[in-house]
Write a protein that holds these residues in place. Structure first.
Motif, short mmCIF file in Angstrom:
data_model
loop_
_atom_site.label_atom_id
_atom_site.label_comp_id
_atom_site.label_asym_id
_atom_site.label_seq_id
_atom_site.Cartn_x
_atom_site.Cartn_y
_atom_site.Cartn_z
N GLN A 1 0.92 -1.17 0.14
CA GLN A 1 0.04 -0.06 -0.04
C GLN A 1 0.77 1.30 0.20
O GLN A 1 1.82 1.27 0.75
CB GLN A 1 -0.89 0.19 1.29
CG GLN A 1 -1.85 -1.16 1.22
CD GLN A 1 -2.59 -1.07 2.43
OE1 GLN A 1 -2.52 -0.26 3.58
NE2 GLN A 1 -3.35 -2.21 2.62
N SER A 2 0.50 2.03 -1.10
CA SER A 2 1.34 3.29 -0.91
C SER A 2 0.79 4.42 -0.05
O SER A 2 -0.36 4.65 0.27
CB SER A 2 1.20 3.97 -2.43
OG SER A 2 1.88 5.39 -2.29
N GLU A 3 1.83 4.88 0.81
CA GLU A 3 1.64 5.99 2.12
C GLU A 3 1.93 7.17 1.39
O GLU A 3 1.73 8.27 2.27
CB GLU A 3 2.51 5.66 3.34
CG GLU A 3 2.00 4.23 3.74
CD GLU A 3 2.83 4.05 5.15
OE1 GLU A 3 3.77 4.78 5.15
OE2 GLU A 3 2.20 3.10 5.93
N GLY A 4 1.89 7.63 0.14
CA GLY A 4 2.17 8.90 -0.42
C GLY A 4 1.83 8.78 -1.97
O GLY A 4 0.85 7.98 -2.18
N VAL A 5 2.27 9.61 -2.57
CA VAL A 5 1.89 9.71 -4.30
C VAL A 5 2.99 9.89 -5.03
O VAL A 5 4.07 10.30 -4.51
CB VAL A 5 0.91 11.01 -4.48
CG1 VAL A 5 -0.33 10.83 -3.88
CG2 VAL A 5 1.84 12.19 -3.96
N ASP A 6 3.16 8.99 -6.09
CA ASP A 6 4.00 9.05 -6.97
C ASP A 6 3.96 10.23 -8.08
O ASP A 6 2.82 10.21 -8.99
CB ASP A 6 4.38 8.05 -7.54
CG ASP A 6 5.27 6.85 -6.58
OD1 ASP A 6 5.47 7.42 -5.63
OD2 ASP A 6 5.17 5.63 -7.03
N ILE A 7 4.77 11.19 -8.13
CA ILE A 7 4.29 12.28 -9.29
C ILE A 7 5.57 12.15 -10.17
O ILE A 7 6.82 12.05 -10.10
CB ILE A 7 4.65 13.56 -8.69
CG1 ILE A 7 3.64 13.62 -7.38
CG2 ILE A 7 4.44 14.84 -9.45
CD1 ILE A 7 3.87 14.81 -6.42
N THR A 8 5.37 12.14 -11.50
CA THR A 8 5.97 12.25 -12.90
C THR A 8 5.55 13.44 -13.63
O THR A 8 4.56 14.25 -13.47
CB THR A 8 5.87 10.87 -13.67
OG1 THR A 8 4.54 10.89 -14.10
CG2 THR A 8 6.18 9.68 -12.56
N ARG A 9 6.71 13.67 -14.72
CA ARG A 9 6.03 14.56 -15.79
C ARG A 9 5.63 13.70 -16.72
O ARG A 9 5.85 12.57 -17.11
CB ARG A 9 7.53 15.01 -16.51
CG ARG A 9 7.90 16.31 -15.53
CD ARG A 9 9.44 16.81 -15.92
NE ARG A 9 9.02 17.30 -17.41
CZ ARG A 9 8.89 18.61 -17.86
NH1 ARG A 9 8.73 19.20 -16.95
NH2 ARG A 9 8.55 18.96 -19.08
N GLU A 10 4.72 14.30 -17.66
CA GLU A 10 4.01 13.73 -18.72
C GLU A 10 5.01 13.10 -19.93
O GLU A 10 4.68 12.20 -20.63
CB GLU A 10 3.00 14.49 -19.20
CG GLU A 10 1.88 14.83 -18.44
CD GLU A 10 0.84 15.72 -19.10
OE1 GLU A 10 1.26 16.15 -20.08
OE2 GLU A 10 -0.09 16.19 -18.51
N ASP A 11 6.19 13.77 -19.98
CA ASP A 11 7.10 13.54 -21.21
C ASP A 11 8.11 12.46 -20.63
O ASP A 11 9.20 11.77 -21.25
CB ASP A 11 8.00 14.67 -21.48
CG ASP A 11 8.36 15.51 -20.64
OD1 ASP A 11 8.68 15.15 -19.44
OD2 ASP A 11 9.09 16.55 -20.74
#
Length: 298
Positions: free
Chosen positions: A115-125
């Motif tokens: 279970q993820s306790e946060g968020v993974d953020i990426t760039r669209e490219d």
């Protein structure tokens, strides 16, 4: 005789002009005296320091009780320099979320779901990007984790902390103060979240307990604190169970269905068994590592 003298005096032509001149002289003397007094007061004020003048004129205000001004609270921002080009690929695991959101909050590693306790953020490219501080605070930990890459922890007021993992480079040191928007490093890859590619794993914690960052982006820290307090209150005051009628016993079928549901959930999440000896070959996530980023879904 007195009346006669007074009448003779009133008949004199110079009497009335003399009276007018006397009254005018008195008026002019009064005006000059007033102007001179005002001029002397202005000179005295000009010669005094500003602080002393302010103290004299603000004495009444200083005697009143002062009302403390509420400190400005920052709004939680996404930990990226360009929010428009960023997207969340892994969500925070919320037990009250929809089934689709829960599935997007599971991380597959070593044939197990976490279970993820946060968020993974990426760039669209898919390119690397600068990771910035979501709130102002003090860097309390900088370390390199074998699974999560470089990890930074920042502590804020009211026992709020933020965690930034999967960093390729780190531009801050432990113990340094950072302002909101300062660059902490650059996003990279890690062993645990390989499916997310180049990303930053971002967590928000209140008193050490993870909260969903997506719910508080653009909101002040007071909302995070209030939400955490409500959750603690709900845990302390569980809903009262409905009283059962006399002679009524719990249904065995209900207990059986609950067991079946738990078994079904376990089968869905653990779709693949661990290969023999895989635990010796690959390292499992350490619950005590800086992010304590995930917990095993069983």
């Amino acid at each position: 005789m007195t009346k006669l003298k007074f009448k003779r005096l009133m008949r004199k032509k110079w009497l009335y002009p003399a009276l007018y001149l006397s009254v005018a002289a008195l008026v002019l003397v009064g005006v000059f005296w007033y102007q001179q007094g005002a001029s002397d007061l202005e000179d005295q004020i000009a010669e005094q320091p500003d602080s002393k003048v302010q103290d004299e004129f603000l004495t009444a205000d200083n005697e009143k009780d002062t009302v403390p001004v509420m400190e400005h609270q920052e709004n939680l921002e996404m930990p990226v320099a360009d929010e428009k080009a960023a997207s969340i690929v892994t969500k925070f695991y919320d037990y009250d979320a929809s089934e689709q959101d829960q599935e997007s909050a599971l991380v597959l590693y070593n044939n197990k779901y976490y279970q993820s306790e946060g968020v993974d953020i990426t760039r669209e490219d898919g390119e690397a990007f600068e990771v910035t501080a979501a709130l102002s605070g003090t860097v309390t930990e900088v370390k390199e984790d074998p699974l999560y890459g470089n990890v930074i922890e920042i502590t804020h007021d009211e026992n709020i902390s933020t965690v930034y993992a999967s960093l390729e480079d780190v531009d801050v040191l432990a113990g340094s103060d950072v302002a909101q928007g300062d660059v902490l490093g650059s996003a990279g890859k890690n062993s645990f979240g390989q499916a997310s590619g180049v990303h930053v794993h971002f967590e928000v914690r209140s008193d050490g307990q993870p909260v969903n960052p997506e719910e508080f982006f653009g909101q002040p820290m007071s909302n995070i604190i209030e939400n955490a307090g409500q959750e603690v209150q709900e845990e302390e005051d569980p809903p009262a169970e409905e009283p059962q009628e006399d002679g009524e016993e719990p249904s065995e079928g209900t207990e059986q269905s609950s067991d079946d549901a738990e078994q079904s959930t376990e089968e869905e999440l653990n779709t693949d068994e661990d290969p023999a000896g895989s635990e010796d070959e690959e390292q499992a996530p350490d619950e005590d590592s800086a992010s304590s980023i995930s917990t095993t879904q069983t």
